[in-house]
Design a protein around this motif. Structure first.
Motif, mmCIF file in Angstrom:
data_model
loop_
_atom_site.group_PDB
_atom_site.id
_atom_site.type_symbol
_atom_site.label_atom_id
_atom_site.label_comp_id
_atom_site.label_asym_id
_atom_site.label_seq_id
_atom_site.Cartn_x
_atom_site.Cartn_y
_atom_site.Cartn_z
ATOM 1 N N ARG A 63 0.828 -1.095 0.063
ATOM 2 C CA ARG A 63 0.105 -0.017 -0.075
ATOM 3 C C ARG A 63 1.073 1.292 -0.001
ATOM 4 N NH1 ARG A 63 -3.020 -3.215 3.632
ATOM 5 N NH2 ARG A 63 -1.986 -2.347 5.368
ATOM 6 N N ASP A 64 2.000 1.078 0.326
ATOM 7 C CA ASP A 64 3.127 2.417 0.343
ATOM 8 C C ASP A 64 3.911 2.621 -0.717
ATOM 9 O OD1 ASP A 64 1.906 3.087 3.169
ATOM 10 O OD2 ASP A 64 3.557 1.566 4.120
ATOM 11 N N LEU A 65 3.685 1.762 -1.697
ATOM 12 C CA LEU A 65 4.461 1.489 -3.032
ATOM 13 C C LEU A 65 4.196 2.836 -3.949
ATOM 14 C CD1 LEU A 65 4.990 -2.017 -3.635
ATOM 15 C CD2 LEU A 65 6.737 -0.434 -2.463
ATOM 16 N N PRO A 66 4.837 3.635 -4.575
ATOM 17 C CA PRO A 66 4.576 4.287 -5.777
ATOM 18 C C PRO A 66 3.607 3.663 -6.781
ATOM 19 C CG PRO A 66 6.760 4.026 -5.974
ATOM 20 C CD PRO A 66 6.317 3.310 -4.691
ATOM 21 N N GLU A 67 2.943 4.600 -7.689
ATOM 22 C CA GLU A 67 1.928 3.986 -8.604
ATOM 23 C C GLU A 67 2.719 3.317 -9.750
ATOM 24 O OE1 GLU A 67 -1.566 3.187 -10.609
ATOM 25 O OE2 GLU A 67 -0.982 3.686 -8.516
ATOM 26 N N THR A 68 3.953 3.736 -10.078
ATOM 27 C CA THR A 68 4.939 3.386 -11.153
ATOM 28 C C THR A 68 6.315 3.030 -10.957
ATOM 29 O OG1 THR A 68 5.351 5.602 -12.033
ATOM 30 C CG2 THR A 68 3.422 4.424 -12.562
ATOM 31 N N ASN A 69 7.057 2.558 -11.583
ATOM 32 C CA ASN A 69 8.450 2.090 -11.551
ATOM 33 C C ASN A 69 8.739 1.437 -10.234
ATOM 34 O OD1 ASN A 69 11.101 2.240 -12.771
ATOM 35 N ND2 ASN A 69 11.609 3.792 -11.529
ATOM 36 N N VAL A 70 7.890 0.183 -10.060
ATOM 37 C CA VAL A 70 8.337 -0.630 -9.314
ATOM 38 C C VAL A 70 8.419 -2.161 -9.613
ATOM 39 C CG1 VAL A 70 7.196 -1.965 -7.174
ATOM 40 C CG2 VAL A 70 6.775 0.393 -7.418
ATOM 41 N N LYS A 72 19.421 -21.377 -8.429
ATOM 42 C CA LYS A 72 20.035 -21.322 -9.778
ATOM 43 C C LYS A 72 20.573 -19.703 -9.743
ATOM 44 C CE LYS A 72 19.837 -24.991 -12.364
ATOM 45 N NZ LYS A 72 21.337 -25.625 -13.177
ATOM 46 N N PRO A 73 21.829 -19.462 -10.450
ATOM 47 C CA PRO A 73 22.179 -17.974 -10.411
ATOM 48 C C PRO A 73 21.336 -16.986 -10.888
ATOM 49 C CG PRO A 73 23.724 -19.632 -11.568
ATOM 50 C CD PRO A 73 22.644 -20.257 -11.370
ATOM 51 N N ILE A 74 21.397 -15.962 -10.453
ATOM 52 C CA ILE A 74 20.718 -14.846 -10.733
ATOM 53 C C ILE A 74 21.201 -14.410 -12.315
ATOM 54 C CG2 ILE A 74 19.745 -12.374 -10.373
ATOM 55 C CD1 ILE A 74 18.718 -14.238 -8.436
ATOM 56 N N ARG A 75 20.030 -13.904 -13.176
ATOM 57 C CA ARG A 75 20.479 -13.316 -14.603
ATOM 58 C C ARG A 75 20.842 -11.940 -14.395
ATOM 59 N NH1 ARG A 75 21.576 -17.914 -17.708
ATOM 60 N NH2 ARG A 75 20.181 -19.369 -16.939
ATOM 61 N N ARG A 76 21.872 -11.521 -14.880
ATOM 62 C CA ARG A 76 22.669 -10.200 -14.873
ATOM 63 C C ARG A 76 21.605 -9.031 -15.475
ATOM 64 N NH1 ARG A 76 28.256 -9.487 -14.401
ATOM 65 N NH2 ARG A 76 28.049 -7.969 -15.973
ATOM 66 N N GLY A 77 20.802 -9.739 -16.501
ATOM 67 C CA GLY A 77 19.898 -8.615 -17.047
ATOM 68 C C GLY A 77 18.953 -7.873 -15.995
ATOM 69 N N THR A 78 18.536 -8.515 -14.899
ATOM 70 C CA THR A 78 17.816 -7.803 -13.772
ATOM 71 C C THR A 78 18.426 -6.772 -13.192
ATOM 72 O OG1 THR A 78 16.631 -9.861 -13.554
ATOM 73 C CG2 THR A 78 16.387 -8.203 -11.705
ATOM 74 N N ALA A 79 19.726 -7.004 -13.072
ATOM 75 C CA ALA A 79 20.469 -5.610 -12.306
ATOM 76 C C ALA A 79 20.943 -4.841 -13.240
ATOM 77 C CB ALA A 79 21.976 -6.516 -11.816
ATOM 78 N N HIS A 80 21.156 -5.131 -14.703
ATOM 79 C CA HIS A 80 21.387 -3.990 -15.514
ATOM 80 C C HIS A 80 20.054 -3.258 -15.752
ATOM 81 C CE1 HIS A 80 25.078 -4.742 -17.428
ATOM 82 N NE2 HIS A 80 24.811 -6.066 -17.620
ATOM 83 N N ILE A 81 18.764 -3.816 -15.633
ATOM 84 C CA ILE A 81 17.431 -3.019 -15.715
ATOM 85 C C ILE A 81 17.372 -2.063 -14.542
ATOM 86 C CG2 ILE A 81 15.079 -3.260 -15.216
ATOM 87 C CD1 ILE A 81 15.522 -5.975 -17.238
ATOM 88 N N ILE A 82 17.709 -2.644 -13.308
ATOM 89 C CA ILE A 82 17.787 -1.763 -12.102
ATOM 90 C C ILE A 82 18.887 -0.679 -11.994
ATOM 91 C CG2 ILE A 82 18.385 -2.117 -9.523
ATOM 92 C CD1 ILE A 82 17.375 -4.725 -9.555
ATOM 93 N N LYS A 83 19.942 -0.682 -12.663
ATOM 94 C CA LYS A 83 20.866 0.319 -12.869
ATOM 95 C C LYS A 83 20.623 1.418 -13.815
ATOM 96 C CE LYS A 83 25.179 0.112 -12.119
ATOM 97 N NZ LYS A 83 26.126 0.838 -11.265
ATOM 98 N N THR A 84 19.695 0.996 -14.831
ATOM 99 C CA THR A 84 19.489 1.696 -15.899
ATOM 100 C C THR A 84 18.231 2.440 -15.350
ATOM 101 O OG1 THR A 84 20.448 0.157 -17.407
ATOM 102 C CG2 THR A 84 18.912 1.823 -18.414
ATOM 103 N N TYR A 85 17.258 1.681 -14.883
ATOM 104 C CA TYR A 85 15.883 2.605 -14.903
ATOM 105 C C TYR A 85 15.548 2.681 -13.531
ATOM 106 C CZ TYR A 85 15.334 0.651 -19.336
ATOM 107 O OH TYR A 85 15.630 0.291 -20.873
ATOM 108 N N LYS A 86 16.459 2.376 -12.387
ATOM 109 C CA LYS A 86 16.441 2.790 -10.882
ATOM 110 C C LYS A 86 15.037 2.802 -10.361
ATOM 111 C CE LYS A 86 19.919 6.216 -11.841
ATOM 112 N NZ LYS A 86 20.298 5.916 -13.038
ATOM 113 N N PRO A 87 14.246 1.642 -10.695
ATOM 114 C CA PRO A 87 13.045 1.274 -9.932
ATOM 115 C C PRO A 87 13.197 1.151 -8.464
ATOM 116 C CG PRO A 87 13.732 -0.663 -10.897
ATOM 117 C CD PRO A 87 14.914 0.312 -11.203
#
Length: 268
Positions: free
Chosen positions: A46-53, A167-182
Motif C-alpha cells: 500500500r505504500d509503494l508508488p504507482e509506477t516504476n516498481v 540457480k544463479p541470478i541473471r545479470r539482465g535484472t541488475a542491468h535493468i535496475i541500474k538503468t531504470y532505477k526502480p
C-alpha cells in the motif's frame, strides 16, 4: 473508464479487467480452500508508488506464482492485511501490473495467451530455447518493453529465469535496475512447487501450506553499486544464495525436500 482505453501494449483495459476478474475467481480457492497461502508483509504494497516498481522473486511454477501475487497485491490495496478473505477485491483490480515471462511459454497454448493479455511482458530468453541451451543477444525491444511497463506501473520478474531452486541470478535484472532505477521489492515464496504441477495449472497436492513474504524495498546505490553487487544482493534477498544452504549442496537440498514431502500428510 472508456471501454476501448488501451495500455501501452495495445491491450484493451476493459477486456484485461474481465480476464483478471475471471481468472481471480477461478484461482482463489487454490490459495484459500484447496491449500492455504500464508502472507507476510502485504502492508508494504500500500505504500509503494504507482509506477516504476520492480518485484523480484524466486520462482516455483510458471503461472501459480504470478496469480498468487496478483491476488495478494489487489487484496492489500483494498485494505486486507495478509489475507485473501472476501474475493470482492478482485472486482476492481490494479490494471498496471505486469510480469516478465518467456515468450515461448506465453505462446504455448490458448490459456497462456489469455494469461499474456492479463499482463505479460514477453521476452526472448537468451540462454535457453525449446529445452536447449542457446547463447544469443538480448533483444533491445524486450528491454524497451520492460521500461514501458515500469513507466506504466509495477513489474514482477523472476531473475533466476527458471523454477529450479538456487540457480544463479541473471545479470539482465541488475542491468535493468541500474538503468531504470526502480523501487525494488523482494518477494520469497514457498510451497507452490509442492502444491502445483510445474506449469502451476493443476493442483498436485492439497492441504499444502504455501507462503509469500513481501520484504521492504531494497536500498540500492544505483550509481555506485556494481552489477555483481546487485546480483549478489538480490540472490540473498530472495533467499536463493547457495551460502544459505551452508554445507548442504543444492542436489542434497532437493533430496532432503523430496524425503520431507513423502512424510507430509495430504488429502487423497
Amino acid at each position: 473508464m472508456p471501454i476501448l482505453k488501451k495500455n501501452p501494449f495495445g491491450h484493451i483495459l476493459y477486456i484485461k479487467k474481465w480476464i483478471i476478474r475471471i481468472l481471480g475467481i477461478v484461482s482463489h480457492g487454490r490459495y484459500r480452500r484447496f491449500n492455504k497461502l500464508q502472507i507476510e508483509g502485504s502492508e508494504i504494497i500500500r505504500d509503494l508508488p504507482e509506477t516504476n516498481v520492480l518485484f523480484v522473486s524466486n520462482h516455483q511454477t510458471y503461472f501459480a506464482d504470478v496469480a498468487a501475487m496478483l491476488h495478494v497485491f489487489n487484496a492489500a490495496l483494498k485494505g486486507r492485511v495478509d489475507s485473501l478473505k472476501n474475493i470482492g477485491y478482485i472486482w476492481h483490480p490494479k490494471l498496471n501490473v505486469y510480469f516478465v515471462a518467456a515468450s515461448e511459454t506465453m505462446k504455448s497454448g490458448l490459456l497462456p495467451k489469455i494469461f499474456a493479455y492479463a499482463g505479460s511482458v514477453s521476452i526472448q530468453r537468451t540462454w535457453r530455447s525449446k529445452g536447449q541451451n542457446v547463447n544469443r543477444q538480448v533483444k533491445m525491444s524486450d528491454i524497451s518493453n520492460i521500461k514501458k511497463a515500469l513507466d506504466d506501473g509495477w513489474v514482477i520478474t523472476f531473475p533466476q529465469g527458471t523454477t529450479t531452486p538456487f540457480k544463479p541470478i541473471r545479470r539482465g535484472t541488475a542491468h535493468i535496475i541500474k538503468t531504470y532505477k526502480p523501487v525494488v521489492v523482494p518477494i520469497v515464496i514457498d510451497g507452490f512447487r509442492r502444491a502445483f504441477d510445474k506449469k502451476g495449472l493443476l493442483i498436485k497436492k492439497r492441504n499444502v501450506l504455501q507462503s509469500m513474504v513481501i520484504k521492504k524495498p531494497m536500498k540500492i546505490d544505483y550509481e555506485n553499486e556494481t552489477i555483481e553487487e546487485i546480483v549478489k544482493r538480490i540472490q540473498i534477498e530472495i533467499e536463493q544464495d547457495p551460502s544459505l544452504l551452508k554445507v548442504v549442496s543444492p542436489k542434497e537440498y532437493k533430496r532432503m525436500e523430496d524425503e520431507l514431502n513423502k512424510k507430509r500428510k495430504f488429502w487423497k
